[in-house]
Each structure stands twice: as structure tokens, then as C-alpha cells.
Design a protein around this motif. Sequence first.
Motif, mmCIF file in Angstrom:
data_model
loop_
_atom_site.group_PDB
_atom_site.id
_atom_site.type_symbol
_atom_site.label_atom_id
_atom_site.label_comp_id
_atom_site.label_asym_id
_atom_site.label_seq_id
_atom_site.Cartn_x
_atom_site.Cartn_y
_atom_site.Cartn_z
ATOM 1 N N MET A 1 -7.482 4.251 -6.315
ATOM 2 C CA MET A 1 -6.386 5.033 -6.873
ATOM 3 C C MET A 1 -6.757 5.683 -8.199
ATOM 4 O O MET A 1 -7.600 5.184 -8.932
ATOM 5 C CB MET A 1 -5.152 4.140 -7.059
ATOM 6 N N ASP B 1 1.296 6.557 -6.965
ATOM 7 C CA ASP B 1 0.083 7.270 -7.356
ATOM 8 C C ASP B 1 0.220 8.770 -7.103
ATOM 9 O O ASP B 1 -0.337 9.584 -7.844
ATOM 10 C CB ASP B 1 -1.111 6.707 -6.581
ATOM 11 N N ARG B 2 0.964 9.139 -6.069
ATOM 12 C CA ARG B 2 1.209 10.560 -5.792
ATOM 13 C C ARG B 2 2.140 11.174 -6.826
ATOM 14 O O ARG B 2 2.009 12.344 -7.187
ATOM 15 C CB ARG B 2 1.809 10.752 -4.398
ATOM 16 N N ILE C 1 0.830 -1.208 0.000
ATOM 17 C CA ILE C 1 0.000 0.000 0.000
ATOM 18 C C ILE C 1 0.866 1.260 0.000
ATOM 19 O O ILE C 1 0.578 2.235 -0.709
ATOM 20 C CB ILE C 1 -0.965 -0.010 1.203
ATOM 21 N N LYS C 2 1.944 1.265 0.767
ATOM 22 C CA LYS C 2 2.861 2.408 0.784
ATOM 23 C C LYS C 2 3.439 2.651 -0.604
ATOM 24 O O LYS C 2 3.498 3.796 -1.083
ATOM 25 C CB LYS C 2 3.994 2.157 1.782
ATOM 26 N N VAL D 1 -7.437 -0.140 -1.706
ATOM 27 C CA VAL D 1 -6.519 0.927 -2.109
ATOM 28 C C VAL D 1 -6.391 0.977 -3.626
ATOM 29 O O VAL D 1 -6.451 2.052 -4.233
ATOM 30 C CB VAL D 1 -5.138 0.736 -1.443
ATOM 31 N N LYS E 1 0.630 3.897 -3.053
ATOM 32 C CA LYS E 1 0.272 5.289 -2.744
ATOM 33 C C LYS E 1 1.371 6.250 -3.193
ATOM 34 O O LYS E 1 1.087 7.341 -3.716
ATOM 35 C CB LYS E 1 0.043 5.440 -1.233
ATOM 36 N N TYR E 2 2.612 5.852 -3.003
ATOM 37 C CA TYR E 2 3.742 6.698 -3.399
ATOM 38 C C TYR E 2 3.751 6.919 -4.907
ATOM 39 O O TYR E 2 3.868 8.055 -5.388
ATOM 40 C CB TYR E 2 5.049 6.054 -2.941
#
Length: 209
Positions: free
Chosen positions: A90, A59-60, A52-53, A86, A56-57
Motif C-alpha cells: 500500500m 488507501d484509494r 483487505i477491502k 496487501v 484498499k478502500y
Amino acid sequence: MKRTIKFNRNVIDILMYSDMDVSSRTVYVWDNPATDENGQTNLDGTVSKNTIKFLKYLDRLSNQPITLILNSSGGTVNDGYAIYDVIRSMRSKVTVEIVGVANSAATLVLLAADKKLCHENVEIMVHDGTSYAQGTMRDVEKQIDFLKKERTGYYDILAKHTKKPKKFWESICGNDSYFGAKEALKLGLVDKIIKHKKLKYKKSIKTSN
């Protein structure tokens, strides 16, 4: 404006070691090599947290597509749902590519993908999973009711992302049901099988003495 992100060699090495390749926007999901109380490796809280980290990274950084390479024998269903939710939330499109296996809770990770790929020799398994309840009689009754809802939710997700209805998956998941690549494609568990390249051999050149 296009953002240019530069990484030094040490940072790249760390990210590669951590199962994420930033340059190709690829995340690698394997079972935790540390064994559980039953001596098994699985998809656990550590794996789901790191996955997930990484997602998310990336995706940012941008909304460009992400590839998730998956090889997992399954594990805790809640960790499977965590990754599923998640991915579905996204902005980046996610392709899941199975290598090896995607069993039990790992199928939730597969089903979350916008595009589901697998190689020719994969194994995919679905089932109701293993559960337990403890406490007072009322506590156990409440837990059993919740587990039934959770099981039904799993059938709903399977039906939503495949070519088969909920009733089919309800009947299939009563036992451990294993599928190869072709069966998985037929059922809609994957969208495409990645074919092996055919090797071309050069003809031997005869030489005269």
C-alpha cells in the motif's frame, strides 16, 4: 486539490458496524466470532477479505496514515499472508496497534506494519503452526516440501522485521512461544508500548459544620 467526502448518518453507522471508521482511517481486526470445526474463533477468510477491502478502500481515498487495531488469536496462515502482502504494497503508511492478543498468523499482520504498537497487557505468540498433508506418497512429499519452505519464509519475515536473526526464530518457533509487551519490545516484535495514563486524584475538601 483536496477531496471532501461527505457521509450521511446511515452510511457512517454501517461502516462503523463493519469495523472501519473512515473519518479516523481506522480498521478493527478481530477473530471471526463464528467457531470453526474445533470450536475456535480465528482469523479466517472472512476476516482477511473484509480487512483487505477496508485497507484498499482507505488507501484509494488518500495516502494518509491508517491505523489497524488488532486483537486476534491467529488462524489460517494464508489469510495472515494475504493481509501482510496487501499492507506491504500500500501507498499509505500503516500502524498496527495490538490490544489483547496477536498470536500465530496474526503476527504476520503485526509485522507488516510501518509502525508496531502494543498496550501493556498484550500477548504475542509465534510458532511453526499446525499443518497436515494428504494424498498419495508423492503428493504428501510435495506438500511437506512446500510446508518446509513456508515455515522458512515465516522465519525470514520475523528476522526482517525484528532485532533477532533467522536462527533465533527457528529455535523459538519449535514450540508455542508467548511474549508480553516488554519482551516483545526487546525482541523487536513491537516498536513501542502504549503506556497507561496515571490517574490523578483530587484531594478531598474538608468542610466545617
